[in-house]
Write a protein that holds these residues in place. Structure first.
Motif, PDB file in Angstrom:
ATOM      1  N   GLN A  10      26.634  22.051  43.888  1.00 17.98           N
ATOM      2  CA  GLN A  10      28.094  22.148  44.003  1.00 17.98           C
ATOM      3  C   GLN A  10      28.632  23.205  43.034  1.00 17.98           C
ATOM      4  OE1 GLN A  10      30.424  20.787  41.478  1.00 17.98           O
ATOM      5  NE2 GLN A  10      32.144  21.645  42.632  1.00 17.98           N
ATOM      6  N   ALA A  11      28.006  23.320  41.869  1.00 20.04           N
ATOM      7  CA  ALA A  11      28.436  24.308  40.883  1.00 20.04           C
ATOM      8  C   ALA A  11      28.249  25.724  41.417  1.00 20.04           C
ATOM      9  CB  ALA A  11      27.656  24.126  39.584  1.00 20.04           C
ATOM     10  N   GLN A  12      27.131  25.941  42.121  1.00 24.07           N
ATOM     11  CA  GLN A  12      26.882  27.253  42.709  1.00 24.07           C
ATOM     12  C   GLN A  12      27.916  27.579  43.783  1.00 24.07           C
ATOM     13  OE1 GLN A  12      22.618  26.369  43.569  1.00 24.07           O
ATOM     14  NE2 GLN A  12      22.256  28.448  42.823  1.00 24.07           N
ATOM     15  N   VAL A  13      28.233  26.569  44.608  1.00 23.89           N
ATOM     16  CA  VAL A  13      29.252  26.763  45.644  1.00 23.89           C
ATOM     17  C   VAL A  13      30.573  27.165  45.003  1.00 23.89           C
ATOM     18  CG1 VAL A  13      30.652  25.624  47.414  1.00 23.89           C
ATOM     19  CG2 VAL A  13      28.195  25.176  47.285  1.00 23.89           C
ATOM     20  N   SER A  14      30.924  26.479  43.905  1.00 23.95           N
ATOM     21  CA  SER A  14      32.178  26.757  43.207  1.00 23.95           C
ATOM     22  C   SER A  14      32.213  28.185  42.684  1.00 23.95           C
ATOM     23  CB  SER A  14      32.360  25.778  42.049  1.00 23.95           C
ATOM     24  OG  SER A  14      33.556  26.052  41.342  1.00 23.95           O
ATOM     25  N   ARG A  15      31.092  28.652  42.092  1.00 29.81           N
ATOM     26  CA  ARG A  15      31.040  30.004  41.538  1.00 29.81           C
ATOM     27  C   ARG A  15      31.144  31.056  42.650  1.00 29.81           C
ATOM     28  NH1 ARG A  15      27.130  27.750  38.002  1.00 29.81           N
ATOM     29  NH2 ARG A  15      25.432  28.483  39.332  1.00 29.81           N
ATOM     30  N   ILE A  16      30.413  30.829  43.762  1.00 29.90           N
ATOM     31  CA  ILE A  16      30.440  31.782  44.869  1.00 29.90           C
ATOM     32  C   ILE A  16      31.840  31.839  45.493  1.00 29.90           C
ATOM     33  CG2 ILE A  16      29.537  32.266  47.179  1.00 29.90           C
ATOM     34  CD1 ILE A  16      26.893  30.989  46.254  1.00 29.90           C
ATOM     35  N   GLU A  17      32.447  30.667  45.646  1.00 28.54           N
ATOM     36  CA  GLU A  17      33.793  30.603  46.216  1.00 28.54           C
ATOM     37  C   GLU A  17      34.792  31.359  45.351  1.00 28.54           C
ATOM     38  OE1 GLU A  17      37.273  27.292  46.388  1.00 28.54           O
ATOM     39  OE2 GLU A  17      35.304  26.616  47.113  1.00 28.54           O
ATOM     40  N   LYS A  18      34.734  31.133  44.055  1.00 29.06           N
ATOM     41  CA  LYS A  18      35.661  31.787  43.131  1.00 29.06           C
ATOM     42  C   LYS A  18      35.480  33.300  43.160  1.00 29.06           C
ATOM     43  CE  LYS A  18      37.155  31.730  38.292  1.00 29.06           C
ATOM     44  NZ  LYS A  18      36.927  31.144  36.943  1.00 29.06           N
ATOM     45  N   SER A  19      34.232  33.743  43.163  1.00 32.24           N
ATOM     46  CA  SER A  19      33.938  35.185  43.188  1.00 32.24           C
ATOM     47  C   SER A  19      34.424  35.822  44.487  1.00 32.24           C
ATOM     48  CB  SER A  19      32.430  35.409  43.027  1.00 32.24           C
ATOM     49  OG  SER A  19      32.107  36.766  43.195  1.00 32.24           O
ATOM     50  N   ALA A  20      34.199  35.135  45.619  1.00 35.05           N
ATOM     51  CA  ALA A  20      34.604  35.666  46.922  1.00 35.05           C
ATOM     52  C   ALA A  20      36.125  35.775  47.018  1.00 35.05           C
ATOM     53  CB  ALA A  20      34.064  34.784  48.037  1.00 35.05           C
ATOM     54  N   LEU A  21      36.836  34.751  46.546  1.00 37.95           N
ATOM     55  CA  LEU A  21      38.298  34.770  46.594  1.00 37.95           C
ATOM     56  C   LEU A  21      38.860  35.897  45.733  1.00 37.95           C
ATOM     57  CD1 LEU A  21      39.145  30.957  46.437  1.00 37.95           C
ATOM     58  CD2 LEU A  21      39.376  32.483  48.404  1.00 37.95           C
ATOM     59  N   GLU A  22      38.231  36.129  44.599  1.00 34.55           N
ATOM     60  CA  GLU A  22      38.674  37.200  43.711  1.00 34.55           C
ATOM     61  C   GLU A  22      38.507  38.562  44.378  1.00 34.55           C
ATOM     62  OE1 GLU A  22      40.489  38.921  40.639  1.00 34.55           O
ATOM     63  OE2 GLU A  22      40.246  36.763  40.946  1.00 34.55           O
ATOM     64  N   ARG A  23      37.404  38.744  45.097  1.00 31.15           N
ATOM     65  CA  ARG A  23      37.166  40.009  45.811  1.00 31.15           C
ATOM     66  C   ARG A  23      38.171  40.207  46.937  1.00 31.15           C
ATOM     67  NH1 ARG A  23      31.015  40.136  47.433  1.00 31.15           N
ATOM     68  NH2 ARG A  23      31.733  42.046  48.476  1.00 31.15           N
ATOM     69  N   ILE A  24      38.507  39.110  47.634  1.00 39.90           N
ATOM     70  CA  ILE A  24      39.489  39.197  48.713  1.00 39.90           C
ATOM     71  C   ILE A  24      40.846  39.565  48.142  1.00 39.90           C
ATOM     72  CG2 ILE A  24      40.792  37.846  50.415  1.00 39.90           C
ATOM     73  CD1 ILE A  24      38.234  36.273  50.974  1.00 39.90           C
ATOM     74  N   ARG A  25      41.231  38.956  47.004  1.00 44.61           N
ATOM     75  CA  ARG A  25      42.526  39.268  46.382  1.00 44.61           C
ATOM     76  C   ARG A  25      42.610  40.742  45.988  1.00 44.61           C
ATOM     77  NH1 ARG A  25      41.432  34.372  43.414  1.00 44.61           N
ATOM     78  NH2 ARG A  25      42.589  32.619  44.311  1.00 44.61           N
ATOM     79  N   LYS A  26      41.519  41.281  45.464  1.00 45.74           N
ATOM     80  CA  LYS A  26      41.516  42.689  45.071  1.00 45.74           C
ATOM     81  C   LYS A  26      41.680  43.595  46.275  1.00 45.74           C
ATOM     82  CE  LYS A  26      38.791  42.229  40.821  1.00 45.74           C
ATOM     83  NZ  LYS A  26      37.518  42.564  40.134  1.00 45.74           N
ATOM     84  N   ASP A  27      41.023  43.248  47.367  1.00 51.59           N
ATOM     85  CA  ASP A  27      41.149  44.054  48.584  1.00 51.59           C
ATOM     86  C   ASP A  27      42.564  44.019  49.152  1.00 51.59           C
ATOM     87  OD1 ASP A  27      38.612  45.098  48.701  1.00 51.59           O
ATOM     88  OD2 ASP A  27      37.790  43.446  49.869  1.00 51.59           O
TER      89      ASP A  27
END
Length: 257
Positions: free
Chosen positions: A239-256
């Motif tokens: 679950q911790a890995q899912v949380s990290r991947i989700e957070k990273s992906a959302l941050e990339r989407i926000r930047k785009d």
């Protein structure tokens, strides 16, 4: 949207190519100059766009292949008519073209069956309407027709609506000097505006830049409503890995965005 290995029109959708923005621009310019190979590459590179759009029409037809083929026709029309000088993304132009083609197909192939009793009542109502207009010297209301025929107002209204010819949102209602006003131009939707529509396209474009795992997690999390624990169990990570991947992906989407 997360795509599994599904065959549509003999095409394995999991292998569909996704073009970068730079690749699209180069191919569009070449296609505009008559390069047939570039045109074919554009079609192949935008089939995922067609696939994402036909998901909205699930349940409208039994055979998804039909919608996919019709969507491809809309895509080809968009490629052939796109002006590289207008300063907008190709997908912004192509999406309404593809949707319009699909809706026209659904309209033309969706025959509404009206019962004989309903049809007979509608024709009686039309006859009564014509007779009443001569005596009342005005347009008869549904209540006027219902009283004359001894029917309920609701039955009269439903019967008249049942025999009305369905129209498309893309049917022109007025035209002058080459400019047309369409049915959809006269309809207002408080829940939908250009800003929200363009934002959805921008999000879709940003998600294409994510890795397969990131895209899968974002879709399961926000489009399918799964919890991080459920996602972790499904793809076999913590679950911790899912949380990290989700957070990273959302941050990339926000930047785009």
């Amino acid at each position: 949207m997360y795509y599994n290995k599904v065959d549509l029109c003999g095409i394995n959708t999991s292998t569909l190519k996704v073009l970068s923005g730079e690749e699209k621009e180069k191919l569009l310019q070449k296609a505009k100059n008559g390069d047939k190979k570039a045109r074919e590459e554009l079609i192949d590179g935008n089939l995922r766009l067609v696939l994402s759009i036909i998901q909205r029409f699930n349940g409208k037809v039994r055979d998804a292949d039909d919608l996919f083929q019709v969507g491809c026709i809309g895509l080809i029309k968009a490629i052939d008519h796109f002006d590289t000088e207008i300063g907008v993304k190709f997908s912004t132009y192509a999406v309404p073209m593809i949707i319009g083609e699909i809706r026209r197909y659904l309209r033309d192939n969706n025959v509404l069956r009206v019962s004989r009793g309903m049809r007979d009542l509608a024709y009686r109502a039309l006859t009564a309407k014509e007779e009443l207009s001569k005596t009342l010297l005005r347009e008869p209301t549904a209540e006027d027709i219902a009283e004359k025929l001894g029917e309920s107002t609701r039955n009269i209204s439903e019967a008249l609506e049942a025999i009305m010819e369905p129209i498309s949102l893309y049917d022109p209602v007025y035209g002058e000097n080459g400019d047309s006003l369409y049915v959809m131009d006269q309809i207002r939707d408080e829940d939908c505006n250009d800003e929200a529509w363009l934002e959805n396209i921008a999000v879709a474009e940003a998600m294409k830049k994510l890795t397969d795992r990131e895209r899968a997690i974002i879709n399961m999390r926000f489009y399918r409503g799964k919890t991080q624990m459920e996602i972790a169990d499904e793809i076999g990570i913590s679950q911790a890995q899912v949380s990290r991947i989700e957070k990273s992906a959302l941050e990339r989407i926000r930047k785009d965005l």
